[in-house]
Design a protein around this motif. Structure first.
Motif, PDB file in Angstrom:
ATOM      1  N   HIS A   8       0.871  -1.184   0.000  1.00 60.92           N
ATOM      2  CA  HIS A   8       0.000   0.000   0.000  1.00 60.92           C
ATOM      3  C   HIS A   8       0.900   1.224   0.000  1.00 60.92           C
ATOM      4  N   ALA A   9       0.760   2.061  -1.020  1.00 66.36           N
ATOM      5  CA  ALA A   9       1.718   3.169  -1.168  1.00 66.36           C
ATOM      6  C   ALA A   9       1.007   4.489  -1.386  1.00 66.36           C
ATOM      7  N   LEU A  10       1.579   5.525  -0.791  1.00 66.67           N
ATOM      8  CA  LEU A  10       1.130   6.907  -0.999  1.00 66.67           C
ATOM      9  C   LEU A  10       2.171   7.602  -1.868  1.00 66.67           C
ATOM     10  N   ILE A  11       1.713   8.232  -2.948  1.00 68.51           N
ATOM     11  CA  ILE A  11       2.620   8.969  -3.837  1.00 68.51           C
ATOM     12  C   ILE A  11       2.208  10.431  -3.823  1.00 68.51           C
ATOM     13  N   THR A  12       3.140  11.332  -3.466  1.00 65.11           N
ATOM     14  CA  THR A  12       2.836  12.759  -3.568  1.00 65.11           C
ATOM     15  C   THR A  12       3.382  13.292  -4.895  1.00 65.11           C
ATOM     16  N   GLY A  13       2.698  14.321  -5.411  1.00 63.54           N
ATOM     17  CA  GLY A  13       3.081  14.817  -6.735  1.00 63.54           C
ATOM     18  C   GLY A  13       2.753  13.791  -7.806  1.00 63.54           C
ATOM     19  N   ARG A  61       0.912  22.238   3.612  1.00 63.16           N
ATOM     20  CA  ARG A  61      -0.075  22.511   4.655  1.00 63.16           C
ATOM     21  C   ARG A  61      -0.182  21.319   5.610  1.00 63.16           C
ATOM     22  N   ALA A  62       0.058  21.587   6.891  1.00 63.19           N
ATOM     23  CA  ALA A  62       0.043  20.511   7.886  1.00 63.19           C
ATOM     24  C   ALA A  62      -1.294  19.766   7.876  1.00 63.19           C
ATOM     25  N   ALA A  63      -2.389  20.508   7.732  1.00 63.99           N
ATOM     26  CA  ALA A  63      -3.715  19.867   7.768  1.00 63.99           C
ATOM     27  C   ALA A  63      -3.887  18.926   6.571  1.00 63.99           C
ATOM     28  N   ASP A  64      -3.332  19.298   5.437  1.00 63.27           N
ATOM     29  CA  ASP A  64      -3.449  18.445   4.244  1.00 63.27           C
ATOM     30  C   ASP A  64      -2.606  17.180   4.399  1.00 63.27           C
ATOM     31  N   ILE A  65      -1.434  17.319   5.035  1.00 66.70           N
ATOM     32  CA  ILE A  65      -0.592  16.136   5.271  1.00 66.70           C
ATOM     33  C   ILE A  65      -1.360  15.147   6.151  1.00 66.70           C
ATOM     34  N   GLU A  66      -1.959  15.649   7.222  1.00 68.70           N
ATOM     35  CA  GLU A  66      -2.719  14.777   8.133  1.00 68.70           C
ATOM     36  C   GLU A  66      -3.883  14.115   7.405  1.00 68.70           C
ATOM     37  N   ARG A  67      -4.600  14.922   6.595  1.00 69.51           N
ATOM     38  CA  ARG A  67      -5.774  14.405   5.892  1.00 69.51           C
ATOM     39  C   ARG A  67      -5.375  13.286   4.931  1.00 69.51           C
ATOM     40  N   MET A  68      -4.270  13.482   4.250  1.00 74.84           N
ATOM     41  CA  MET A  68      -3.864  12.479   3.264  1.00 74.84           C
ATOM     42  C   MET A  68      -3.393  11.204   3.974  1.00 74.84           C
ATOM     43  N   LEU A  69      -2.700  11.338   5.100  1.00 74.16           N
ATOM     44  CA  LEU A  69      -2.263  10.149   5.835  1.00 74.16           C
ATOM     45  C   LEU A  69      -3.465   9.460   6.491  1.00 74.16           C
ATOM     46  N   ASP A  70      -4.391  10.271   7.031  1.00 79.97           N
ATOM     47  CA  ASP A  70      -5.624   9.698   7.608  1.00 79.97           C
ATOM     48  C   ASP A  70      -6.329   8.819   6.583  1.00 79.97           C
ATOM     49  N   LEU A  71      -6.409   9.329   5.370  1.00 80.39           N
ATOM     50  CA  LEU A  71      -7.124   8.604   4.314  1.00 80.39           C
ATOM     51  C   LEU A  71      -6.467   7.241   4.062  1.00 80.39           C
ATOM     52  N   ALA A  72      -5.150   7.218   3.999  1.00 76.39           N
ATOM     53  CA  ALA A  72      -4.441   5.946   3.780  1.00 76.39           C
ATOM     54  C   ALA A  72      -4.760   4.975   4.921  1.00 76.39           C
ATOM     55  N   TYR A  73      -4.708   5.481   6.155  1.00 80.63           N
ATOM     56  CA  TYR A  73      -4.908   4.590   7.311  1.00 80.63           C
ATOM     57  C   TYR A  73      -6.374   4.177   7.460  1.00 80.63           C
ATOM     58  N   GLN A  74      -7.307   5.081   7.073  1.00 83.01           N
ATOM     59  CA  GLN A  74      -8.721   4.680   7.099  1.00 83.01           C
ATOM     60  C   GLN A  74      -8.966   3.576   6.080  1.00 83.01           C
ATOM     61  N   TRP A  76      -6.673   1.461   4.486  1.00 80.70           N
ATOM     62  CA  TRP A  76      -5.874   0.222   4.547  1.00 80.70           C
ATOM     63  C   TRP A  76      -5.472  -0.171   5.961  1.00 80.70           C
ATOM     64  N   GLY A  77      -5.600   0.750   6.905  1.00 80.41           N
ATOM     65  CA  GLY A  77      -5.115   0.470   8.261  1.00 80.41           C
ATOM     66  C   GLY A  77      -3.603   0.487   8.362  1.00 80.41           C
ATOM     67  N   ARG A  78      -2.929   0.839   7.285  1.00 79.81           N
ATOM     68  CA  ARG A  78      -1.468   0.884   7.285  1.00 79.81           C
ATOM     69  C   ARG A  78      -0.969   1.603   6.025  1.00 79.81           C
ATOM     70  N   LEU A  79       0.325   1.898   6.028  1.00 81.20           N
ATOM     71  CA  LEU A  79       0.972   2.448   4.839  1.00 81.20           C
ATOM     72  C   LEU A  79       2.339   1.779   4.753  1.00 81.20           C
ATOM     73  N   ARG A 123       3.385   7.122  12.096  1.00 76.60           N
ATOM     74  CA  ARG A 123       2.338   6.095  12.015  1.00 76.60           C
ATOM     75  C   ARG A 123       2.924   4.729  11.685  1.00 76.60           C
ATOM     76  N   MET A 124       3.892   4.718  10.762  1.00 75.01           N
ATOM     77  CA  MET A 124       4.473   3.431  10.339  1.00 75.01           C
ATOM     78  C   MET A 124       5.092   2.675  11.513  1.00 75.01           C
ATOM     79  N   ARG A 125       5.720   3.411  12.444  1.00 71.71           N
ATOM     80  CA  ARG A 125       6.444   2.719  13.517  1.00 71.71           C
ATOM     81  C   ARG A 125       5.496   1.977  14.455  1.00 71.71           C
ATOM     82  N   GLN A 126       4.196   2.275  14.365  1.00 73.82           N
ATOM     83  CA  GLN A 126       3.228   1.599  15.228  1.00 73.82           C
ATOM     84  C   GLN A 126       2.514   0.442  14.540  1.00 73.82           C
ATOM     85  N   GLN A 127       2.860   0.201  13.280  1.00 74.00           N
ATOM     86  CA  GLN A 127       2.129  -0.842  12.567  1.00 74.00           C
ATOM     87  C   GLN A 127       2.932  -2.143  12.516  1.00 74.00           C
TER      88      GLN A 127
END
Ligand code: NAD
Length: 263
Positions: A8-13, A61-74, A76-79, A123-127
């Motif tokens: 499961h991967a997140l790609i920015t840009g 934007r800090a809020a956008d970083i959180e939102r994008m990571l939240d979405l991945a974890y919602q 897949w439960g992981r990244l 987040r990764m260190r807790q998965q």
């Protein structure tokens, strides 16, 4: 089993250039992707084409970083893999760079890269480990051969930002090894993407050349004898994301046709 099955991967840009080519390649190898870009429509169009998910996010934007990571974890439960790739470039003479130019460049290319990396690592260190791997997660940054040297006398702020990306990649590798998280970056050369078309326009204009001339001159220096494509980069990113690269960390991998040696 394809090379990135279960990843499961997140790609920015992800809407353009290198990010888009990596999305195509990684999707083809079985990865599930979240495609993030400030250009939400572009990210969505590519996600729809590839049967993946997208999110509009400005990585400064800090809020956008959180939102994008939240979405991945919602979702897949992981990244498993972060491809921390969003960036900007511009041509400015050393003596002409303003504080605004500097701040804008560093905000996207270094500050945001750091906080996206930090947010993902927290987040990764807790998965649990990645399926079939001893690692919990992988961080892959896009730096540039501009981090090291030459040919880019008119992009001091860009080059400085990329040297910073190499630096934080290595520090993260050292610090996060105990959490079984790797951190590597790639250093592309002169890649045929919309970014380089912008650089060519600005650089050629400054020199009083025809459009296309800066690109022609720069790519004529590539030892392997042809311009780099985004797909050339995607193969290496896909390798770094795969289990075959699990024992690599703290590396800055040049993918440049030899350009850094040849100019
Ligand atoms: N093209 C090259 O020759 C080259 C060489 C070395 C390194 N790089 C690096 O590769 C990465 C990708 O570059 P590219 O050539 O594909 O460029 P590109 O302009 O084609 O793509 C960059 C993408 O990043 C997105 N982006 C920009 N600012 C953003 C922000 N604040 N938040 C979210 N997304 C944002 C853009 O919308 C775009 O889709 C960059 O980090 C760049 O510095 C490029």
């Amino acid at each position: 089993m394809a090379g990135l099955d279960g990843i499961h991967a997140l790609i920015t840009g992800a809407a353009s250039g290198i990010g888009a080519a990596c999305a195509r390649r990684m999707a083809g190898e079985g990865a599930q992707l979240l495609l993030a870009d400030i250009n939400g429509d572009g990210a969505k169009a590519l996600a729809d084409e590839l049967g993946q998910t997208s999110v509009q996010a400005d990585v400064t934007r800090a809020a956008d970083i959180e939102r994008m990571l939240d979405l991945a974890y919602q979702r897949w439960g992981r990244l498993d893999v972060l491809f921390n790739n969003a960036g900007i470039a511009e041509v400015r003479q050393l003596l002409e760079i303003t504080e605004n130019d500097w701040d804008r460049m560093l905000a996207v290319n270094l500050r945001a890269v750091f906080f996206v990396l930090q947010g993902a690592a927290k987040r990764m260190r807790q998965q649990a480990p990645i399926a079939g791997s001893e690692l919990r997660g992988k961080l892959i940054q896009t730096a540039s051969i501009a981090a090291y040297r030459g040919g880019l006398a008119n992009q001091a702020h860009y080059a400085a930002s990329k040297a910073g990306v190499v630096s934080i990649t290595r520090t993260a590798a050292q610090v996060l090894a105990r959490d079984k998280i790797t951190s590597n970056c790639i250093c592309p050369g002169a890649v045929d993407t919309p970014m380089w078309r912008k650089i060519d326009r600005e650089w050629s204009k400054f020199e009083g050349w025809e459009i296309g001339e800066a690109w022609k001159r720069r790519t004529s220096l590539i030892p392997l004898g042809r311009p780099e494509t985004a797909e050339d980069v995607a193969g290496v990113v896909s390798f770094l994301a795969s289990r075959d690269a699990d024992y690599m960390t703290g590396q800055a991998v040049n993918v440049d046709g030899g350009l850094v040696m040849g100019n």
